[in-house]
Motif scaffolding. Structure first.
Motif, PDB file in Angstrom:
ATOM      1  N   GLN A 431      28.225  34.381  45.029  1.00 23.42           N
ATOM      2  CA  GLN A 431      29.611  34.194  45.482  1.00 23.42           C
ATOM      3  C   GLN A 431      30.131  32.816  45.058  1.00 23.42           C
ATOM      4  O   GLN A 431      31.261  32.686  44.595  1.00 23.42           O
ATOM      5  CB  GLN A 431      29.708  34.328  47.005  1.00 23.42           C
ATOM      6  N   ILE A 449      35.497  30.818  52.108  1.00 26.61           N
ATOM      7  CA  ILE A 449      34.736  31.965  52.616  1.00 26.61           C
ATOM      8  C   ILE A 449      34.580  31.876  54.133  1.00 26.61           C
ATOM      9  O   ILE A 449      34.762  32.859  54.855  1.00 26.61           O
ATOM     10  CB  ILE A 449      33.356  32.043  51.918  1.00 26.61           C
TER      11      ILE A 449
ATOM     12  N   GLU B  89      31.269  40.706  45.978  1.00 32.02           N
ATOM     13  CA  GLU B  89      32.205  40.964  47.075  1.00 32.02           C
ATOM     14  C   GLU B  89      32.291  39.699  47.925  1.00 32.02           C
ATOM     15  O   GLU B  89      31.288  39.032  48.142  1.00 32.02           O
ATOM     16  CB  GLU B  89      31.692  42.115  47.936  1.00 32.02           C
ATOM     17  N   ILE B  90      33.488  39.377  48.386  1.00 29.49           N
ATOM     18  CA  ILE B  90      33.633  38.256  49.319  1.00 29.49           C
ATOM     19  C   ILE B  90      34.386  38.753  50.556  1.00 29.49           C
ATOM     20  O   ILE B  90      35.614  38.737  50.589  1.00 29.49           O
ATOM     21  CB  ILE B  90      34.384  37.064  48.687  1.00 29.49           C
ATOM     22  N   PRO B  91      33.656  39.201  51.568  1.00 33.88           N
ATOM     23  CA  PRO B  91      34.312  39.738  52.764  1.00 33.88           C
ATOM     24  C   PRO B  91      35.169  38.674  53.434  1.00 33.88           C
ATOM     25  O   PRO B  91      34.804  37.493  53.440  1.00 33.88           O
ATOM     26  CB  PRO B  91      33.134  40.117  53.679  1.00 33.88           C
ATOM     27  N   VAL B 142      38.106  40.515  48.596  1.00 30.49           N
ATOM     28  CA  VAL B 142      37.701  40.514  47.192  1.00 30.49           C
ATOM     29  C   VAL B 142      36.564  41.521  46.945  1.00 30.49           C
ATOM     30  O   VAL B 142      35.465  41.359  47.470  1.00 30.49           O
ATOM     31  CB  VAL B 142      37.245  39.106  46.747  1.00 30.49           C
TER      32      VAL B 142
END
Lengths: 482, 252
Positions: A431, A449, B89-91, B142
C-alpha cells in the motif's frame, strides 16, 4: 528492515509537542494519603459536611479494595503514599474574580497549548473551563451562559453555589464503591467541571474543559458532572495534556452524565496526555471511569473519543439506558505507538424498552504498542426490542504491535438484537509503495490511510475538533513508518 | 527520455537482471516481452523505485537525472508512472481522495498551484470517459471490491489524471477479458503523444494487437536477447520463446 518500514517507524516516532513545564509557585500537599489529608483537602475547599462524609466513606471503602487486574495492561504496582493529592498554582490575591486577574503565566501556558482564554480571542462559540493540576483556573463565557440559565463552572464552585444539585446527582451514576479508581477519585477529587442545562434549553455554545497536569509527583483526580434536564441538549468537549517527565503520573477521573426525558448529551474527548518516550519511560496512567445515565425516556447520550496519549489507558465510557426508547452511542479512535498500552471500550446496559446502542471502535497500533477493545453489551429482562450494533476494527502499522478484542454480551431478553462485526487489517508495504508511486510521501500515505480508517468516528466530532484530531493523529503516528 | 545502461540487479542473493541496456526516446512505445521469470517485472519495479532490489552496477538516466538515486515518490512527481500488475486495495480511502492527494503532491513538486475541489472534479470527470468508468467508482474505497478489469481500468484512470512522461505498464493485460482489454488499450492509445513514452511489459502478443509498439524487446534470463520492431512480436507468437531462451543460455 526495509526502507518503507523504516519510514513507518520514523513517522510514528515524532515528538510530543505539549511536554513543557510551567514554572509556577504552587501550593502542594506533601505526598501521602490518609483521612487527615482528605479532611485538609475538604477544608481547603470549604466544603459542606455531606461532601466530607461522602469522601471519607469512599476512602474507607477504597481501603478494602484491590487494584483491578483484569485489563490487558502491565505496570508495576502504584504506591499511593508517594503521590501528592493536591497541587494548585499559588494565588497571591485570594482567587481570581475574572479573567483579567488570572496569573498571566497561566494564560500564557494555555495559549501555548492553543487554548486562548481571553474571550475576544476565543474560538467563536466555545466556552472553556481550564483545569490546572487540582484546580480550575478560568472559565470563559460564564455570563453569556448564565443568560440562558446554563450553569458551567468548576465543580468546587458548584459545591458552594449549588450544593443541592451536587448532593442530588454526585455519585448517582458512578457510586463511590463502583470500582477501585472511582473510589479513590471520590475520596480525593480536587476539581473538574459542573454543567447544568435547565429544562427545554439548548446550550447556546459548545462547552469545553481543558485539563493540564503540570506539577511533578501529583495525581490529577478530576470529577465532572453534567446534568441535562428534560428536553435540553448540550455538547461538551474535553482536552488534556501534560509535561514530559520520566516518572509515571496517575490520572484517575470520574465523569458522570445524567440525561432526563428527551435530553441529549454529546461528550467528546481528545485525550493527549504525555504517552512516555519511545522507550516507554514516563507517561500518564489514565485510569478513568466515565458513565452516562439515560435516565429519562427518549434521552440520548453519545460519547466520542480520540485517544492518542497516555502510557496506559484504562477507560470504558458507558451508557446505562434506563429510560424507554433511550439511545446510547460510543465512537472511539484509540492510537497506541511505541510502548503505549490501551485497554478501552464501552458498556451499553439496556434496561428500558426499545433502547438502542451503537458502538464504533477503531484501534490503531504501531511500534510495540498493544491496543485492546473491551466492550460489554448487556440486555436486561425487561428491555424488550433492545438493539445493539457493534463494529470493532483494528489497524496494525508494522509487525511488532498487537491488537486484541474482547467483546462480552449478556442478553436476557429474547426479542433483543445484538450484532458484532470485527476486522483487523494492516498497512502493508504494498500500500505504501503504491501511494509513493503516485507521488504521495510515505508519511502522507500513512496519515491518509489512518484517517480513512477513522472517518466514521471523526465525522461525529464537532468541526474544529475533527481538524485537531486529524492533526493529532498525524503527530502520534509520526515515526511509525519503517 | 530514459537511458538504461548495463543494469545489474539482485534480489537477495540472486542476480535477476544481468546487464540491461535500453534507450527510450520521447513519444516512443517499447514493448518488453519474455517468458515468466525472465526479469520483466523486476525491471518495471526497479525503475519505479520499489524496495527489496539491489542495483549492483549500471545506471538509469531519466531526463538527464540519475533515476535510481531518487526516492519513489520523487520519481512519480518527476513523471514516472507504474501501472501495477496487482493493484492494491486501500480500505477507507476513496478513489477520489487518493487521486486528489496525488495530483496535488505532484503539482506542488512542480511549483504549480494545488487544484481546488471544483477544478479537480472537472479534470477527473473528463478523464473517466477515456476508460468508460462510472462516476460512483470515485467514491468507493481504492480498488476495494473491484473486479480484476475494474482495477486495471482504475490504473489507467490514475495514469490519465496524473499525466506522466514515462508510463510503465506491468502486465496490464493479464487477467483481462477481450472487452476490458479493448477499453484499457483505447485508454492508453488516447494518452499517446509525442512527449509521453511507454514501456509495456507483457507476456502475450495479444496486447500489441491493440497498442502498436515502435520497438519490441525480448527479455530472457535477465538480458535483452533480441530487439526489433512490431513484427518481432508476431514472430514470437508463431515460434514461442524457446528459440530465444536457448540463444540466451548459449550467451551466458
Amino acid at each position: 528492515m526495509s526502507a518503507s518500514s523504516r519510514e513507518i517507524e520514523k513517522l510514528i516516532g515524532q515528538g510530543y509537542k505539549q511536554g513543557f513545564v510551567t514554572d509556577l509557585e504552587a501550593d502542594t500537599f506533601p505526598p501521602g494519603l490518609n483521612e487527615d489529608v482528605i479532611r485538609a483537602l475538604s477544608a481547603k475547599k470549604n466544603e459542606p459536611g455531606f461532601l466530607l462524609e461522602w469522601r471519607l466513606k469512599a476512602y474507607r471503602h477504597w481501603l478494602s479494595m484491590k487494584s483491578p487486574q483484569w485489563a490487558f495492561v502491565h505496570f508495576p504496582p502504584i504506591d499511593y503514599q508517594e503521590i501528592s493529592y493536591y497541587s494548585a498554582p499559588k494565588d497571591k490575591r485570594g482567587g481570581p474574580k475574572s479573567l483579567d486577574e488570572v496569573d498571566p503565566q497561566l494564560i500564557e501556558t494555555y495559549k501555548k497549548l492553543g487554548i486562548p482564554l481571553a474571550e475576544q480571542e476565543k474560538l467563536a462559540g466555545v466556552a472553556v473551563d481550564a483545569v490546572f493540576d487540582s484546580v480550575s483556573v478560568a472559565t470563559t463565557f460564564k455570563g453569556k451562559l448564565a443568560e440562558a440559565g446554563v450553569i458551567f463552572c468548576p465543580i468546587s464552585e458548584a459545591v458552594q453555589c449549588h450544593p443541592d444539585l451536587v448532593q442530588q446527582y454526585l455519585g448517582s451514576v458512578v457510586p463511590y464503591a463502583d470500582n477501585f479508581f472511582a473510589a479513590l477519585n471520590s475520596a480525593v477529587f480536587s476539581d473538574g467541571s459542573f454543567v447544568y442545562i435547565p429544562k427545554g434549553v439548548r446550550c447556546p455554545m459548545e462547552l469545553s474543559t481543558y485539563f493540564r497536569i503540570n506539577a511533578a509527583n501529583t495525581g490529577q483526580f478530576e470529577r465532572t458532572l453534567i446534568i441535562a434536564e428534560e428536553k435540553s441538549s448540550v455538547s461538551y468537549l474535553e482536552g488534556c495534556t501534560a509535561p514530559m517527565r520520566d516518572e509515571n503520573q496517575l490520572h484517575a477521573a470520574v465523569v458522570e452524565l445524567i440525561a432526563l426525558d428527551d435530553a441529549r448529551i454529546k461528550y467528546s474527548t481528545v485525550q493527549n496526555w504525555y504517552p512516555g518516550d519511545e522507550n516507554g519511560v514516563g507517561g500518564i496512567y489514565n485510569f478513568v471511569t466515565k458513565r452516562g445515565d439515560c435516565r429519562g425516556v427518549n434521552s440520548k447520550i453519545s460519547w466520542t473519543q480520540v485517544e492518542t496519549g497516555s502510557a496506559i489507558t484504562w477507560k470504558y465510557p458507558s451508557c446505562v439506558l434506563t429510560g424507554d426508547n433511550s439511545v446510547g452511542e460510543f465512537y472511539s479512535v484509540a492510537v497506541t505507538n511505541h510502548f503505549q498500552q490501551a485497554d478501552t471500550g464501552t458498556k451499553m446496559i439496556h434496561i428500558g424498552k426499545n433502547t438502542r446502542s451503537t458502538i464504533v471502535s477503531k484501534g490503531i497500533s504501531a511500534g510495540r504498542a498493544h491496543n485492546t477493545y473491551r466492550g460489554l453489551v448487556k440486555v436486561l429482562k425487561n428491555a424488550e426490542n433492545a438493539r445493539n450494533h457493534t463494529q470493532c476494527d483494528s489497524l496494525l502499522v508494522g509487525d511488532k504491535c498487537g491488537a486484541h478484542t474482547f467483546p462480552y454480551m449478556e442478553v436476557k431478553q429474547p426479542s433483543a438484537r445484538v450484532e458484532h462485526e470485527a476486522s483487523t487489517s494492516k498497512i502493508s508495504e504494498d500500500q505504501l509503495f503504491f501511494c509513493q508511486q503516485r507521488g504521495i510521501s510515505a508519511e502522507d500515505a500513512v496519515s491518509m490511510i489512518v484517517n480513512g480508517f477513522c472517518k466514521e468516528v471523526f465525522k461525529e466530532l464537532p468541526m474544529e475538533f475533527a481538524v485537531e484530531a486529524q492533526a493529532l493523529l498525524g503527530i502520534s503516528l509520526e515515526g511509525s513508518v519503517g | 527520455m530514459l537511458a538504461i545502461e548495463s543494469l545489474h540487479v539482485r534480489v537477495e542473493d540472486k542476480e535477476i537482471l544481468k546487464g540491461i541496456s535500453l534507450n527510450v526516446g520521447a513519444g516512443e512505445v517499447h514493448a518488453i516481452m519474455g517468458p515468466n521469470g525472465s526479469g520483466k517485472s523486476t525491471l518495471a519495479h526497479v525503475l519505479a523505485g520499489r524496495d527489496g532490489y539491489t542495483v549492483t552496477s549500471g545506471m538509469a538516466t531519466y531526463n538527464h537525472a540519475n533515476l535510481l538515486a531518487m526516492p519513489p515518490e520523487e520519481r512519480a512527481r518527476e513523471g514516472v508512472f507504474l501501472a501495477f500488475q496487482y493493484p492494491v486495495e486501500i480500505p477507507g480511502v476513496s478513489n477520489i481522495y487518493l487521486l486528489k492527494t496525488a495530483v496535488n503532491a505532484i503539482r506542488k513538486h512542480r511549483a504549480l498551484e494545488e487544484l481546488d475541489a471544483m477544478d479537480f472534479i472537472g479534470l477527473v470527470k473528463s478523464k473517466m470517459k477515456l476508460v468508460d468508468m462510472d462516476e460512483q467508482f470515485l467514491y468507493r474505497a481504492v480498488n476495494e471490491g473491484f473486479s480484476g478489469g475494474e482495477k486495471k481500468r482504475n490504473e489507467i484512470l490514475q495514469m490519465a489524471v496524473l499525466e506522466p512522461r514515462l508510463a510503465i505498464l506491468d502486465e496490464t493485460d493479464s487477467g483481462l477479458d477481450i472487452d476490458a482489454l479493448r477499453v484499457v488499450s483505447d485508454g492508453v492509445n488516447a494518452l499517446r503523444s509525442k512527449d509521453r513514452s511507454f514501456i509495456l511489459v507483457t507476456h502475450y502478443q495479444r496486447l500489441l494487437d491493440y497498442i502498436k509498439p515502435d520497438f519490441v524487446h525480448v527479455l530472457a534470463g535477465g538480458r535483452i536477447v533480441k530487439s526489433g520492431d512490431a513484427s518481432l512480436a508476431l514472430e514470437l507468437e508463431d515460434r514461442g520463446y524457446g528459440w530465444l531462451e536457448q540463444h540466451a543460455g548459449a550467451a551466458s
